[in-house]
Motif scaffolding. Structure first.
Motif, PDB file in Angstrom:
ATOM      1  N   TRP A  41      43.032  43.330  31.526  1.00  0.00           N
ATOM      2  CA  TRP A  41      41.616  43.538  30.916  1.00  0.00           C
ATOM      3  C   TRP A  41      41.064  44.777  31.417  1.00  0.00           C
ATOM      4  O   TRP A  41      39.750  44.694  31.766  1.00  0.00           O
ATOM      5  CB  TRP A  41      40.827  42.132  31.471  1.00  0.00           C
ATOM      6  CG  TRP A  41      41.362  40.913  30.548  1.00  0.00           C
ATOM      7  CD1 TRP A  41      41.986  39.928  30.931  1.00  0.00           C
ATOM      8  CD2 TRP A  41      40.637  40.507  29.333  1.00  0.00           C
ATOM      9  NE1 TRP A  41      42.332  39.039  30.156  1.00  0.00           N
ATOM     10  CE2 TRP A  41      41.201  39.452  29.041  1.00  0.00           C
ATOM     11  CE3 TRP A  41      40.015  40.991  28.400  1.00  0.00           C
ATOM     12  CZ2 TRP A  41      41.286  38.853  27.761  1.00  0.00           C
ATOM     13  CZ3 TRP A  41      39.599  40.525  27.191  1.00  0.00           C
ATOM     14  CH2 TRP A  41      40.376  39.217  26.758  1.00  0.00           C
ATOM     15  N   HIS A  55      37.733  44.325  35.752  1.00  0.00           N
ATOM     16  CA  HIS A  55      38.476  43.219  36.315  1.00  0.00           C
ATOM     17  C   HIS A  55      39.106  43.417  37.674  1.00  0.00           C
ATOM     18  O   HIS A  55      39.429  42.438  38.512  1.00  0.00           O
ATOM     19  CB  HIS A  55      39.482  42.855  35.199  1.00  0.00           C
ATOM     20  CG  HIS A  55      40.179  41.487  35.382  1.00  0.00           C
ATOM     21  ND1 HIS A  55      41.309  41.329  35.953  1.00  0.00           N
ATOM     22  CD2 HIS A  55      39.319  40.555  34.832  1.00  0.00           C
ATOM     23  CE1 HIS A  55      41.429  39.863  35.603  1.00  0.00           C
ATOM     24  NE2 HIS A  55      40.406  39.559  35.095  1.00  0.00           N
ATOM     25  N   ILE A  94      34.405  38.880  28.735  1.00  0.00           N
ATOM     26  CA  ILE A  94      34.551  37.957  29.699  1.00  0.00           C
ATOM     27  C   ILE A  94      36.160  37.956  30.434  1.00  0.00           C
ATOM     28  O   ILE A  94      36.173  38.096  31.712  1.00  0.00           O
ATOM     29  CB  ILE A  94      34.391  36.414  29.302  1.00  0.00           C
ATOM     30  CG1 ILE A  94      33.034  36.183  28.798  1.00  0.00           C
ATOM     31  CG2 ILE A  94      34.556  35.405  30.709  1.00  0.00           C
ATOM     32  CD1 ILE A  94      31.924  36.550  29.860  1.00  0.00           C
ATOM     33  N   GLY A  95      36.978  38.165  29.464  1.00  0.00           N
ATOM     34  CA  GLY A  95      38.498  38.171  30.060  1.00  0.00           C
ATOM     35  C   GLY A  95      38.936  36.998  30.400  1.00  0.00           C
ATOM     36  O   GLY A  95      38.571  35.921  30.042  1.00  0.00           O
ATOM     37  N   GLY A  96      39.844  37.010  31.261  1.00  0.00           N
ATOM     38  CA  GLY A  96      40.504  35.891  31.774  1.00  0.00           C
ATOM     39  C   GLY A  96      41.376  36.181  33.051  1.00  0.00           C
ATOM     40  O   GLY A  96      42.020  37.223  33.128  1.00  0.00           O
ATOM     41  N   ASP A  97      41.729  34.998  33.885  1.00  0.00           N
ATOM     42  CA  ASP A  97      42.739  35.323  34.953  1.00  0.00           C
ATOM     43  C   ASP A  97      43.121  33.854  35.319  1.00  0.00           C
ATOM     44  O   ASP A  97      42.719  33.003  35.434  1.00  0.00           O
ATOM     45  CB  ASP A  97      41.920  36.048  36.125  1.00  0.00           C
ATOM     46  CG  ASP A  97      42.860  36.456  37.193  1.00  0.00           C
ATOM     47  OD1 ASP A  97      43.948  35.610  37.701  1.00  0.00           O
ATOM     48  OD2 ASP A  97      43.004  37.692  37.305  1.00  0.00           O
ATOM     49  N   TRP A 103      39.435  33.532  38.740  1.00  0.00           N
ATOM     50  CA  TRP A 103      38.815  33.255  37.659  1.00  0.00           C
ATOM     51  C   TRP A 103      37.408  33.093  38.101  1.00  0.00           C
ATOM     52  O   TRP A 103      36.362  33.791  37.276  1.00  0.00           O
ATOM     53  CB  TRP A 103      39.203  32.075  37.150  1.00  0.00           C
ATOM     54  CG  TRP A 103      38.305  31.157  35.922  1.00  0.00           C
ATOM     55  CD1 TRP A 103      37.444  30.276  36.482  1.00  0.00           C
ATOM     56  CD2 TRP A 103      37.974  31.626  34.847  1.00  0.00           C
ATOM     57  NE1 TRP A 103      36.765  29.856  35.184  1.00  0.00           N
ATOM     58  CE2 TRP A 103      37.059  30.789  34.408  1.00  0.00           C
ATOM     59  CE3 TRP A 103      38.626  32.586  33.988  1.00  0.00           C
ATOM     60  CZ2 TRP A 103      36.403  30.752  33.034  1.00  0.00           C
ATOM     61  CZ3 TRP A 103      37.772  32.663  32.585  1.00  0.00           C
ATOM     62  CH2 TRP A 103      36.923  31.628  32.255  1.00  0.00           C
ATOM     63  N   ARG A 106      36.153  36.978  39.195  1.00  0.00           N
ATOM     64  CA  ARG A 106      36.488  38.210  38.232  1.00  0.00           C
ATOM     65  C   ARG A 106      35.824  37.856  37.163  1.00  0.00           C
ATOM     66  O   ARG A 106      35.419  38.886  36.177  1.00  0.00           O
ATOM     67  CB  ARG A 106      37.816  38.593  37.887  1.00  0.00           C
ATOM     68  CG  ARG A 106      38.413  39.384  39.392  1.00  0.00           C
ATOM     69  CD  ARG A 106      39.884  39.512  38.994  1.00  0.00           C
ATOM     70  NE  ARG A 106      40.457  40.280  40.056  1.00  0.00           N
ATOM     71  CZ  ARG A 106      41.889  40.259  40.420  1.00  0.00           C
ATOM     72  NH1 ARG A 106      42.660  39.510  39.877  1.00  0.00           N
ATOM     73  NH2 ARG A 106      42.242  40.957  41.586  1.00  0.00           N
ATOM     74  N   ASN A 107      35.936  36.718  36.503  1.00  0.00           N
ATOM     75  CA  ASN A 107      35.292  36.624  35.192  1.00  0.00           C
ATOM     76  C   ASN A 107      34.013  35.594  34.901  1.00  0.00           C
ATOM     77  O   ASN A 107      33.247  35.703  34.018  1.00  0.00           O
ATOM     78  CB  ASN A 107      36.474  35.491  34.381  1.00  0.00           C
ATOM     79  CG  ASN A 107      37.801  36.267  34.494  1.00  0.00           C
ATOM     80  OD1 ASN A 107      38.625  36.130  35.370  1.00  0.00           O
ATOM     81  ND2 ASN A 107      37.797  37.362  33.735  1.00  0.00           N
ATOM     82  N   THR A 108      33.558  34.711  35.932  1.00  0.00           N
ATOM     83  CA  THR A 108      32.553  33.904  35.916  1.00  0.00           C
ATOM     84  C   THR A 108      31.271  34.319  36.544  1.00  0.00           C
ATOM     85  O   THR A 108      30.116  34.387  35.884  1.00  0.00           O
ATOM     86  CB  THR A 108      32.914  32.247  36.581  1.00  0.00           C
ATOM     87  OG1 THR A 108      34.277  31.968  35.937  1.00  0.00           O
ATOM     88  CG2 THR A 108      32.005  31.508  36.297  1.00  0.00           C
ATOM     89  N   VAL A 127      37.622  36.156  25.303  1.00  0.00           N
ATOM     90  CA  VAL A 127      38.631  35.785  26.258  1.00  0.00           C
ATOM     91  C   VAL A 127      40.100  35.552  25.741  1.00  0.00           C
ATOM     92  O   VAL A 127      40.292  35.873  24.659  1.00  0.00           O
ATOM     93  CB  VAL A 127      38.127  34.193  26.913  1.00  0.00           C
ATOM     94  CG1 VAL A 127      36.651  34.212  27.445  1.00  0.00           C
ATOM     95  CG2 VAL A 127      38.183  33.259  25.438  1.00  0.00           C
TER      96      VAL A 127
END
Length: 223
Positions: A41, A55, A94-97, A103, A106-108, A127
């Protein structure tokens, strides 16, 4: 050319906004005509790669970079395939992990800057398509509907006409704000502290990494 058939390109590693990143404050930026690789990401625009406050994964381990990073980390060489998808619709990256703690971190938490600006639900969220069940549950808890998720395949490259990017929270102050925001979002699901009488012990005995050597003794002591 790279081993994966992509054309080798040089990129300068940069922050979205160095001044605000150094200040440690939550922030977001708009970017236009960018490529996003969905393995780590990272965002690529012209000859710049944005990763540290997007990210923050180790770029040297990226399947598109494979260790081709200068000693000072300022320059990388990436072999990128052609974009598999063109996204003309504005979205929020937002992406994802797949890692649970990553998660959250890095994303929330970084969504707090958009929510406070009234922008979090203004656009669909970009996402990965292989979100885990708990990640989808988080989306629901945060008030996002499945129809507002713009899903893209993992380990590919997409081109976005215009994307809103919340910066990763890196300072203690910013992370604290993110945690307080997330806690406020899910507080209605929790009982008052005075009524919370049970403790949970999370075992790692079935995990291949980071096991507690004395888990049985610890569990017995807690019991």
């Amino acid at each position: 050319d790279g081993a994966d058939g992509g054309r080798a390109e040089y990129f300068q590693n940069s922050h979205l906004d160095l001044k605000r990143a150094q200040a440690g404050e939550p922030y977001f930026v708009w970017l236009e005509d960018v490529r996003i690789e969905t393995a780590f990401w990272s965002i690529l625009k012209d000859r710049t790669v944005y990763n540290a406050d997007v990210h923050s994964r180790n770029l040297a381990a990226s399947p598109y970079i494979r260790g081709r990073v200068s000693a000072d980390g300022a320059t990388v060489v990436a072999s990128l395939p052609a974009p598999a998808r063109e996204i003309a619709q504005e979205s929020i990256m937002i992406g994802g992990d797949e890692n649970y703690s990553h998660w959250l971190f890095r994303n929330t938490l970084k969504m707090c800057s958009l929510d406070r600006a009234g922008l979090l639900y203004s656009l669909p969220w970009l996402v990965n398509s292989d979100l885990q069940p708990y990640q989808l549950e988080y989306m629901q808890l945060l008030g996002q509907t499945p129809g507002r998720l713009l899903k893209v395949e993992r380990h590919t490259v997409v081109r976005c006409a215009r994307v809103l990017v919340p910066a990763l929270l890196v300072s203690k102050q910013a992370v604290r704000q993110g945690v307080q925001w997330l806690r406020g979002k899910v507080a209605h699901l929790c009982v008052p502290q005075a009524q919370a009488t049970r403790l949970l012990f999370i075992s790692r005995r079935d995990n291949g990494r980071r096991k507690l050597l004395n888990e049985e003794a610890l569990f017995a002591a807690l019991a």
